[in-house]
Design a protein around this motif. Structure first.
Motif, short mmCIF file in Angstrom:
data_model
loop_
_atom_site.label_atom_id
_atom_site.label_comp_id
_atom_site.label_asym_id
_atom_site.label_seq_id
_atom_site.Cartn_x
_atom_site.Cartn_y
_atom_site.Cartn_z
N VAL A 126 0.85 -1.19 0.00
CA VAL A 126 0.00 0.00 0.00
C VAL A 126 0.89 1.24 0.00
CG1 VAL A 126 -1.68 1.31 1.37
CG2 VAL A 126 -1.85 -1.18 1.23
N LEU A 127 0.51 2.24 -0.80
CA LEU A 127 1.16 3.54 -0.77
C LEU A 127 0.25 4.48 0.00
CD1 LEU A 127 3.31 5.61 -1.63
CD2 LEU A 127 2.00 5.95 -3.74
N ARG A 128 0.78 5.05 1.08
CA ARG A 128 -0.02 5.99 1.86
C ARG A 128 0.68 7.33 1.88
NH1 ARG A 128 -0.37 6.84 7.91
NH2 ARG A 128 1.01 5.05 8.05
N ILE A 129 -0.07 8.35 1.51
CA ILE A 129 0.43 9.73 1.58
C ILE A 129 -0.34 10.41 2.69
CG2 ILE A 129 0.63 11.90 0.33
CD1 ILE A 129 1.00 10.18 -2.21
N ASN A 130 0.39 11.10 3.54
CA ASN A 130 -0.21 11.69 4.73
C ASN A 130 -1.05 12.94 4.44
OD1 ASN A 130 -0.43 11.82 7.68
ND2 ASN A 130 0.76 13.69 7.46
N ASP A 131 -0.51 13.86 3.63
CA ASP A 131 -1.21 15.12 3.41
C ASP A 131 -1.11 15.53 1.94
OD1 ASP A 131 -2.54 17.52 3.78
OD2 ASP A 131 -0.74 18.58 4.45
N PRO A 132 -2.16 15.43 1.19
CA PRO A 132 -3.51 15.04 1.55
C PRO A 132 -3.58 13.53 1.75
CG PRO A 132 -3.41 15.31 -0.80
CD PRO A 132 -2.05 15.70 -0.26
N SER A 133 -4.53 13.10 2.50
CA SER A 133 -4.66 11.69 2.82
C SER A 133 -5.05 10.89 1.58
CB SER A 133 -5.72 11.51 3.92
OG SER A 133 -5.83 10.14 4.23
N ILE A 134 -4.10 10.08 1.11
CA ILE A 134 -4.33 9.21 -0.05
C ILE A 134 -3.82 7.83 0.32
CG2 ILE A 134 -3.81 8.74 -2.47
CD1 ILE A 134 -3.22 11.74 -2.81
N VAL A 135 -4.66 6.82 0.14
CA VAL A 135 -4.25 5.44 0.37
C VAL A 135 -4.46 4.69 -0.93
CG1 VAL A 135 -4.64 3.33 1.69
CG2 VAL A 135 -4.85 5.56 2.82
N LEU A 136 -3.36 4.31 -1.56
CA LEU A 136 -3.40 3.64 -2.86
C LEU A 136 -3.08 2.17 -2.65
CD1 LEU A 136 -3.71 4.19 -5.96
CD2 LEU A 136 -1.22 4.26 -6.02
N ASP A 137 -4.11 1.33 -2.83
CA ASP A 137 -3.90 -0.11 -2.66
C ASP A 137 -4.37 -0.90 -3.88
OD1 ASP A 137 -6.64 0.03 -2.48
OD2 ASP A 137 -6.76 -0.73 -0.43
N GLY A 138 -4.78 -0.19 -4.93
CA GLY A 138 -5.22 -0.86 -6.14
C GLY A 138 -6.71 -1.15 -6.19
N THR A 139 -7.43 -0.81 -5.12
CA THR A 139 -8.87 -1.11 -5.09
C THR A 139 -9.74 0.14 -5.21
OG1 THR A 139 -9.02 -0.94 -2.67
CG2 THR A 139 -8.45 -3.10 -3.60
#
Length: 183
Positions: A89-102
């Protein structure tokens, strides 16, 4: 859930990466990888490469902001794709983005912030060019100082050394040798 790896980047040696590292550790990063260099390219980002290689299924790569990863939409999406390919999972804190492919919206957000980074890079370069032009008009800007001695290049050349050997000895590129000899 697997391990959390952090990634920090600063643009120049005189900037401090410690603030980013502390924040990433506060977000759960057990290891923080950091590079020094601009975000315009993935070339030379050895620590980012190391972090991506270490990712395993269920792991997370966290960065504080999209521009810490890349200032180019394609590069940002490439990083995201590589993380997802690892089933991480790629998580970016600010802005909140969670990239997991779904979540398609996470990819859309990553694309938008990649475009914002590209625009920001463009504006920075434009301001820099305007500043250089203004300094030239005032006679203040003379360009970057030479980093090699043309005399040293000529001396080695007069000793019979070729461009490749001169470049190795002076730790410069061959093109620099040719420019110094032509000057």
């Amino acid at each position: 859930m697997g391990k959390t790896l952090g990634y920090a980047r600063v643009s120049t040696d005189d900037q401090d990466v410690q603030t980013q590292k502390a924040k990433l550790e506060g977000l759960g990063a057990v290891v923080v990888f950091s590079d020094i260099g601009n975000g315009s390219s993935l070339d030379g980002r050895t620590q980012l490469e190391a972090a991506l290689r270490l990712l395993e299924p269920g792991d997370e790569l966290v960065a504080l902001h999209p521009d810490r990863l890349a200032r180019d939409t394609g590069d940002l999406l490439t990083i995201g794709k590589r993380v997802i390919e690892k089933k991480a999972v790629l998580r970016i804190n600010d802005p909140s983005i969670v990239l997991d492919g779904t979540d398609m919206m996470a990819e859309v957000m990553l694309t938008i912030f990649g475009m914002v980074g590209m625009m920001e890079k463009h504006f920075i370069k434009a301001r820099q060019r305007r500043g250089i032009e203004a300094a030239k008009l005032k006679g203040v800007y003379k360009g970057r100082p030479a980093t090699i001695s043309p005399d040293a290049v000529r001396d080695l050349h007069q000793q019979g050394l070729g461009a490749t050997e001169i470049a190795k000895r002076l730790k410069i590129g061959r093109a620099s040798v040719y420019r110094a000899l032509a000057a």
